[in-house]
Scaffold this motif. Sequence first.
Motif, PDB file in Angstrom:
ATOM      1  N   ALA A 130     -14.141 -41.082 -18.408  1.00  0.00           N
ATOM      2  CA  ALA A 130     -13.168 -39.983 -18.426  1.00  0.00           C
ATOM      3  C   ALA A 130     -13.744 -38.741 -19.089  1.00  0.00           C
ATOM      4  CB  ALA A 130     -11.899 -40.440 -19.146  1.00  0.00           C
ATOM      5  N   GLY A 131     -14.546 -38.939 -20.136  1.00  0.00           N
ATOM      6  CA  GLY A 131     -15.111 -37.795 -20.843  1.00  0.00           C
ATOM      7  C   GLY A 131     -16.151 -37.026 -20.062  1.00  0.00           C
ATOM      8  N   ASP A 132     -16.692 -37.632 -19.004  1.00  0.00           N
ATOM      9  CA  ASP A 132     -17.748 -36.964 -18.233  1.00  0.00           C
ATOM     10  C   ASP A 132     -17.243 -35.711 -17.525  1.00  0.00           C
ATOM     11  OD1 ASP A 132     -19.593 -38.894 -18.986  1.00  0.00           O
ATOM     12  OD2 ASP A 132     -19.224 -40.150 -17.220  1.00  0.00           O
ATOM     13  N   TYR A 133     -15.948 -35.627 -17.302  1.00  0.00           N
ATOM     14  CA  TYR A 133     -15.395 -34.444 -16.646  1.00  0.00           C
ATOM     15  C   TYR A 133     -15.430 -33.216 -17.553  1.00  0.00           C
ATOM     16  CZ  TYR A 133     -13.585 -37.600 -13.045  1.00  0.00           C
ATOM     17  OH  TYR A 133     -13.471 -38.518 -12.027  1.00  0.00           O
ATOM     18  N   HIS A 134     -15.598 -33.425 -18.854  1.00  0.00           N
ATOM     19  CA  HIS A 134     -15.450 -32.334 -19.815  1.00  0.00           C
ATOM     20  C   HIS A 134     -16.732 -31.974 -20.557  1.00  0.00           C
ATOM     21  CE1 HIS A 134     -11.239 -33.039 -19.022  1.00  0.00           C
ATOM     22  NE2 HIS A 134     -11.346 -34.286 -19.441  1.00  0.00           N
ATOM     23  N   VAL A 135     -17.793 -32.748 -20.381  1.00  0.00           N
ATOM     24  CA  VAL A 135     -19.057 -32.450 -21.062  1.00  0.00           C
ATOM     25  C   VAL A 135     -19.732 -31.269 -20.364  1.00  0.00           C
ATOM     26  CG1 VAL A 135     -21.377 -33.320 -21.554  1.00  0.00           C
ATOM     27  CG2 VAL A 135     -19.393 -34.803 -21.890  1.00  0.00           C
ATOM     28  N   PRO A 136     -20.070 -30.212 -21.108  1.00  0.00           N
ATOM     29  CA  PRO A 136     -20.711 -29.047 -20.479  1.00  0.00           C
ATOM     30  C   PRO A 136     -22.166 -29.335 -20.129  1.00  0.00           C
ATOM     31  CG  PRO A 136     -20.539 -28.729 -22.846  1.00  0.00           C
ATOM     32  CD  PRO A 136     -19.803 -30.003 -22.544  1.00  0.00           C
ATOM     33  N   LEU A 137     -22.633 -28.679 -19.083  1.00  0.00           N
ATOM     34  CA  LEU A 137     -24.012 -28.808 -18.632  1.00  0.00           C
ATOM     35  C   LEU A 137     -24.736 -27.482 -18.804  1.00  0.00           C
ATOM     36  CD1 LEU A 137     -23.432 -30.765 -15.303  1.00  0.00           C
ATOM     37  CD2 LEU A 137     -24.697 -31.642 -17.279  1.00  0.00           C
ATOM     38  N   ALA A 138     -25.980 -27.537 -19.279  1.00  0.00           N
ATOM     39  CA  ALA A 138     -26.791 -26.326 -19.384  1.00  0.00           C
ATOM     40  C   ALA A 138     -27.212 -25.835 -18.009  1.00  0.00           C
ATOM     41  CB  ALA A 138     -28.015 -26.594 -20.258  1.00  0.00           C
ATOM     42  N   GLY A 139     -27.362 -26.753 -17.073  1.00  0.00           N
ATOM     43  CA  GLY A 139     -27.683 -26.414 -15.690  1.00  0.00           C
ATOM     44  C   GLY A 139     -26.935 -27.363 -14.782  1.00  0.00           C
ATOM     45  N   THR A 140     -26.345 -26.838 -13.742  1.00  0.00           N
ATOM     46  CA  THR A 140     -25.497 -27.646 -12.877  1.00  0.00           C
ATOM     47  C   THR A 140     -26.253 -28.132 -11.636  1.00  0.00           C
ATOM     48  OG1 THR A 140     -24.690 -25.663 -11.746  1.00  0.00           O
ATOM     49  CG2 THR A 140     -23.425 -26.462 -13.640  1.00  0.00           C
ATOM     50  N   LEU A 141     -25.654 -29.053 -10.938  1.00  0.00           N
ATOM     51  CA  LEU A 141     -26.204 -29.595  -9.710  1.00  0.00           C
ATOM     52  C   LEU A 141     -26.406 -28.464  -8.701  1.00  0.00           C
ATOM     53  CD1 LEU A 141     -26.715 -32.584  -8.707  1.00  0.00           C
ATOM     54  CD2 LEU A 141     -24.504 -32.395  -7.546  1.00  0.00           C
ATOM     55  N   PRO A 142     -27.508 -28.487  -7.929  1.00  0.00           N
ATOM     56  CA  PRO A 142     -27.683 -27.468  -6.877  1.00  0.00           C
ATOM     57  C   PRO A 142     -26.450 -27.387  -5.987  1.00  0.00           C
ATOM     58  CG  PRO A 142     -29.679 -28.777  -7.099  1.00  0.00           C
ATOM     59  CD  PRO A 142     -28.640 -29.433  -7.975  1.00  0.00           C
ATOM     60  N   GLU A 143     -26.100 -26.164  -5.590  1.00  0.00           N
ATOM     61  CA  GLU A 143     -24.851 -25.965  -4.870  1.00  0.00           C
ATOM     62  C   GLU A 143     -24.795 -26.745  -3.564  1.00  0.00           C
ATOM     63  OE1 GLU A 143     -21.159 -25.076  -3.661  1.00  0.00           O
ATOM     64  OE2 GLU A 143     -22.035 -24.926  -5.667  1.00  0.00           O
ATOM     65  N   GLY A 144     -25.918 -26.845  -2.873  1.00  0.00           N
ATOM     66  CA  GLY A 144     -25.908 -27.619  -1.638  1.00  0.00           C
ATOM     67  C   GLY A 144     -25.539 -29.062  -1.873  1.00  0.00           C
ATOM     68  N   CYS A 145     -26.074 -29.645  -2.945  1.00  0.00           N
ATOM     69  CA  CYS A 145     -25.739 -31.036  -3.289  1.00  0.00           C
ATOM     70  C   CYS A 145     -24.280 -31.158  -3.694  1.00  0.00           C
ATOM     71  CB  CYS A 145     -26.651 -31.523  -4.421  1.00  0.00           C
ATOM     72  SG  CYS A 145     -28.396 -31.673  -3.960  1.00  0.00           S
ATOM     73  N   ALA A 146     -23.815 -30.198  -4.485  1.00  0.00           N
ATOM     74  CA  ALA A 146     -22.411 -30.224  -4.911  1.00  0.00           C
ATOM     75  C   ALA A 146     -21.476 -30.120  -3.707  1.00  0.00           C
ATOM     76  CB  ALA A 146     -22.143 -29.092  -5.894  1.00  0.00           C
ATOM     77  N   ALA A 147     -21.840 -29.308  -2.729  1.00  0.00           N
ATOM     78  CA  ALA A 147     -21.008 -29.155  -1.532  1.00  0.00           C
ATOM     79  C   ALA A 147     -20.908 -30.459  -0.764  1.00  0.00           C
ATOM     80  CB  ALA A 147     -21.591 -28.058  -0.640  1.00  0.00           C
ATOM     81  N   ARG A 148     -21.996 -31.206  -0.704  1.00  0.00           N
ATOM     82  CA  ARG A 148     -21.968 -32.477   0.012  1.00  0.00           C
ATOM     83  C   ARG A 148     -21.138 -33.523  -0.739  1.00  0.00           C
ATOM     84  NH1 ARG A 148     -26.090 -29.848   2.176  1.00  0.00           N
ATOM     85  NH2 ARG A 148     -27.625 -29.869   0.510  1.00  0.00           N
TER      86      ARG A 148
END
Length: 235
Positions: A55-73
């Motif tokens: 549940a906590g994984d939804y709220h942990v901040p990331l310094a860099g996020t998943l590439p947008e193409g991967c996130a879109a898929r």
Amino acid sequence: MTAETKIDKSQIRHAATVIVLRDRWTSPRILMGQRGAKAVFMPNKFVFPGGAVDAGDYHVPLAGTLPEGCAARIREDSAPDMAHALSVAAVRELFEETGQVLGQPGDWDVPVPADWTDFAATGHVPHASALQFVFRAITPPGRPRRFDARFFLVDADTLVSDPDDFSAASDELSHLQWVGLDDVRSFDMPFITEVVLSEVQKRAQSVEPPESVPFFKNNEEENLFLRLRGHLPPD
């Protein structure tokens, strides 16, 4: 994997699995470990590090996020916030099960969650931009545990830890080792791991995320093989 309470483990749980690829241009190897003999899910099998989303994984901040193409898929057949939670889970599970750090040097801007204290003690914040979403599979019905697992490929060169040092790993996986892609099929692996390996072998010398992602969708009504393509917004 972080201890959890009040979770119905008979239900399908979201999960992240990490395939770390080393020496991709010369003699490709992947990081694997063996599950315990008493494990309810896939005992004794050699697997990639990974585990369920907390549940906590939804709220942990990331310094860099998943590439947008991967996130879109990922978003194509998932909730909008699932790409973030899966990315966080991938970084967390990789560290917990192998001691390897996918992060960026820095201090946390928020209080460090209990299950991230050891990671934060390395002097890093989680960073997911090197992850590539390459496969998705839902565990077939009738298994003691069922997961909706997303598999992420990452190059070992992006780790900020020593790839041969597993001293910070938990005891969830034993016999952690780098296995050559030419030798890996001699290990006792789950069927789905063998299927994913075929995808990894095709991508071993491709640094760009795939344009579409295989999806083994198993449910009570039907078994489907789909491809997730995602839809990026126009420039």
